[in-house]
Design a protein around this motif. Structure first.
Motif, PDB file in Angstrom:
ATOM      1  N   THR A  39       0.832   5.807  12.666  1.00 19.23           N
ATOM      2  CA  THR A  39       1.864   6.847  12.524  1.00 19.23           C
ATOM      3  C   THR A  39       2.251   7.502  13.840  1.00 19.23           C
ATOM      4  O   THR A  39       3.320   8.118  13.941  1.00 19.23           O
ATOM      5  N   THR A  96      -0.224   0.190   4.956  1.00 18.95           N
ATOM      6  CA  THR A  96      -0.948   0.994   3.968  1.00 18.95           C
ATOM      7  C   THR A  96      -2.252   0.297   3.585  1.00 18.95           C
ATOM      8  O   THR A  96      -2.299  -0.935   3.507  1.00 18.95           O
ATOM      9  N   ASN A  97      -3.282   1.076   3.372  1.00 19.13           N
ATOM     10  CA  ASN A  97      -4.554   0.487   2.935  1.00 19.13           C
ATOM     11  C   ASN A  97      -4.362  -0.340   1.667  1.00 19.13           C
ATOM     12  O   ASN A  97      -3.634   0.078   0.755  1.00 19.13           O
ATOM     13  N   ARG A  98      -5.020  -1.479   1.616  1.00 13.87           N
ATOM     14  CA  ARG A  98      -5.026  -2.226   0.372  1.00 13.87           C
ATOM     15  C   ARG A  98      -5.806  -1.445  -0.671  1.00 13.87           C
ATOM     16  O   ARG A  98      -6.640  -0.603  -0.356  1.00 13.87           O
ATOM     17  N   ARG A  99      -5.517  -1.775  -1.939  1.00 13.32           N
ATOM     18  CA  ARG A  99      -6.133  -1.013  -3.021  1.00 13.32           C
ATOM     19  C   ARG A  99      -7.661  -1.025  -2.925  1.00 13.32           C
ATOM     20  O   ARG A  99      -8.322  -0.005  -3.142  1.00 13.32           O
ATOM     21  N   THR A 159      -3.818   7.603   4.242  1.00 10.38           N
ATOM     22  CA  THR A 159      -3.913   6.186   4.627  1.00 10.38           C
ATOM     23  C   THR A 159      -3.604   5.263   3.454  1.00 10.38           C
ATOM     24  O   THR A 159      -3.345   4.075   3.651  1.00 10.38           O
ATOM     25  N   GLY A 205       3.601   2.759   5.715  1.00 10.73           N
ATOM     26  CA  GLY A 205       4.481   1.607   5.676  1.00 10.73           C
ATOM     27  C   GLY A 205       3.765   0.341   5.264  1.00 10.73           C
ATOM     28  O   GLY A 205       2.953   0.322   4.337  1.00 10.73           O
ATOM     29  N   SER A 206       4.024  -0.742   5.973  1.00  8.90           N
ATOM     30  CA  SER A 206       3.431  -2.035   5.624  1.00  8.90           C
ATOM     31  C   SER A 206       1.935  -2.093   5.903  1.00  8.90           C
ATOM     32  O   SER A 206       1.257  -3.025   5.455  1.00  8.90           O
ATOM     33  N   SER A 240      -1.036   5.973   1.418  1.00 11.76           N
ATOM     34  CA  SER A 240       0.350   6.275   1.068  1.00 11.76           C
ATOM     35  C   SER A 240       1.305   5.349   1.816  1.00 11.76           C
ATOM     36  O   SER A 240       1.334   5.335   3.058  1.00 11.76           O
ATOM     37  N   ARG A 241       2.123   4.596   1.071  1.00 11.44           N
ATOM     38  CA  ARG A 241       3.096   3.715   1.701  1.00 11.44           C
ATOM     39  C   ARG A 241       4.156   4.524   2.460  1.00 11.44           C
ATOM     40  O   ARG A 241       4.685   4.056   3.481  1.00 11.44           O
ATOM     41  N   THR A 263      -8.737   1.407  -0.313  1.00 15.55           N
ATOM     42  CA  THR A 263      -8.535   2.783  -0.776  1.00 15.55           C
ATOM     43  C   THR A 263      -9.619   3.186  -1.772  1.00 15.55           C
ATOM     44  O   THR A 263     -10.160   4.303  -1.695  1.00 15.55           O
TER      45      THR A 263
END
Length: 436
Positions: A90, A405-408, A395, A402-403, A397-398, A411
């Motif tokens: 960011t 973003t942490n994978r599920r 982290t 953006g691209s 939040s898309r 997270t």
């Protein structure tokens, strides 16, 4: 908006080398130039509070709680990586993003508690360094505090030459701590079977639960969660997402290496105490119920009585390196908190003088330093949720990441870690409130 380097009191760089320019320095110098922020954050994981907890755990329970340190260090790796990833992707620190994303009452609350946490942590670390000077030179409490203040101001002044020299100075302090404990381990008989057994998760009694909670609770330092996100924001510019992903790869290496060194230091502390002072050791037999190691001075005396003056001296030198470096890092964290949450900054040397005042009062009044350390850990525990929950939220939040973003799965893992740390700290507070 000033750069993070300027906000931290360092000299702004008129021209910053991009990724390709840094890597072009050579096969070794290039990658090394991308490392550093993780080591600044890592010093908080070997602060004077860790010294007291690890030595006490090893002296009372031998190798029993080694697994707790390993688990805590794995949590630290994840949390500090997420913090650095947030800042890198960011270009903004965690406090800045909280200011932009959350309602005004929430961000002012977050700012207030973060300032208290940073000052409380700095208080404990400053006192730890002052205790080390007392033990080394026999100074009184107030003179040792004045010397500590002067040295930490000098350490912070290194930033005026740019942030890289400061990173190297902090890394040198971390290396000093690791080397000091590694050298001490060379003079005590170790129990390989006991060490391996200590990696198996288990607890003995209520007191061992308290120590385990204390170790985990002291692992995630909220002030360096805020700080780490700021350290990486403008360090090495990137031109596109491809370069950003390369930087993230080096950031992972930086965090893993730094946290492994900090974890090794914590493991060495506990192993040293277990081998020299723990149940069944020669040190344990020298006094009924074991030697008193519930204070930093007591730990030094116990080591001197059992394994000699040199390991005791190394312990104090490591404590001094820990206190001085972690105290300066705490001051920087406070600067990031103020700059991020309310867009205000004061010269970092003024902040240092302000945060010195409470510690000098404690030393001048002759208050028991151990009780101050305990109080600071309680305040620290209260602040942990307010750093971890926003970190996991942002982290994941898309709209923010953006691209990248942490994978599920990441997270969910981060949420479990945050919940575990928050629960452990809540339990610690309950135990302390009940007089446990």
């Amino acid at each position: 908006m000033p750069s993070s380097t300027a906000a931290l009191g360092g000299r702004p760089r008129s021209r910053r080398d991009g990724l390709s320019a840094v890597l072009a320095r050579g096969r070794i110098r290039g990658p090394l130039g991308l490392l550093g922020p993780g080591f600044v954050a890592a010093i908080a994981y070997v602060d004077p509070g860790n010294f007291a907890t690890n030595i006490s755990a090893g002296a009372r329970y031998g190798y029993l709680l080694l697994w707790v340190i390993v688990a805590a260090n794995l949590m630290a790796v994840l949390v500090q990586y997420l913090s650095s990833k947030l800042g890198l992707v960011t270009g903004r620190s965690l406090p800045e993003l909280c200011r932009d994303r959350y309602p005004r009452p929430i961000r002012f609350f977050l700012w207030g508690q973060a300032e208290v946490v940073a000052m409380a942590t700095d208080l404990a670390e400053f006192i730890g360094a002052a205790i080390a000077l007392q033990l080394l030179f026999g100074l009184g409490p107030l003179p040792s505090g004045l010397v500590t203040a002067a040295i930490t101001l000098i350490l912070l002044a290194v930033q005026r030459r740019g942030f890289r020299p400061y990173e190297l100075a902090i890394a040198a302090c971390l290396a000093t701590i690791v080397i000091a404990f590694a050298a001490s381990l060379a003079v005590v008989p170790l129990d390989p079977v006991g060490i391996l057994s200590g990696l198996r998760p288990r607890l003995a009694d209520a007191d061992s639960v308290l120590l385990a909670v204390g170790i985990i609770g002291a692992t995630v330092m909220p002030h360096v969660v805020y700080l780490h996100s700021a350290l990486v924001t403008d360090r090495v510019p990137h031109r596109d997402d491809a370069e950003l992903r390369v930087l993230l790869g080096y950031t992972r290496i930086d965090v893993v290496l730094a946290m492994c060194l900090a974890g090794a230091a914590n493991l060495a502390m506990l192993v040293l105490a277990a081998a020299a002072l723990g149940p069944g050791s020669a040190g344990a037999a020298e006094a009924p119920g074991g030697l008193a190691v519930d204070t930093l001075a007591g730990a030094r005396d116990a080591l001197a009585a059992t394994i000699g003056a040199l390991p005791a001296l190394l312990f104090v030198l490591a404590l001094l390196a820990s206190g001085l470096s972690s105290s300066s890092v705490g001051t920087m964290a406070g600067q990031v908190v103020m700059q991020g949450f309310i867009r205000r900054a004061i010269p970092i040397w003024i902040r240092r003088l302000v945060t010195i005042a409470p510690a000098m009062v404690v030393l001048a009044l002759g208050l028991e330093p151990t009780m101050v350390l305990i109080l600071s850990q309680v305040i620290l525990s209260l602040g942990i949720p307010f750093a971890l929950i926003p970190l996991v939220h942002l982290t994941g939040s898309r709209a923010v990441m953006g691209s990248l973003t942490n994978r599920r799965a990441l997270t969910v893992t981060a949420a479990v870690v945050a919940a575990t740390v928050v629960t452990m700290n809540g339990l610690l507070l309950v135990i302390l409130a009940l007089g446990g």
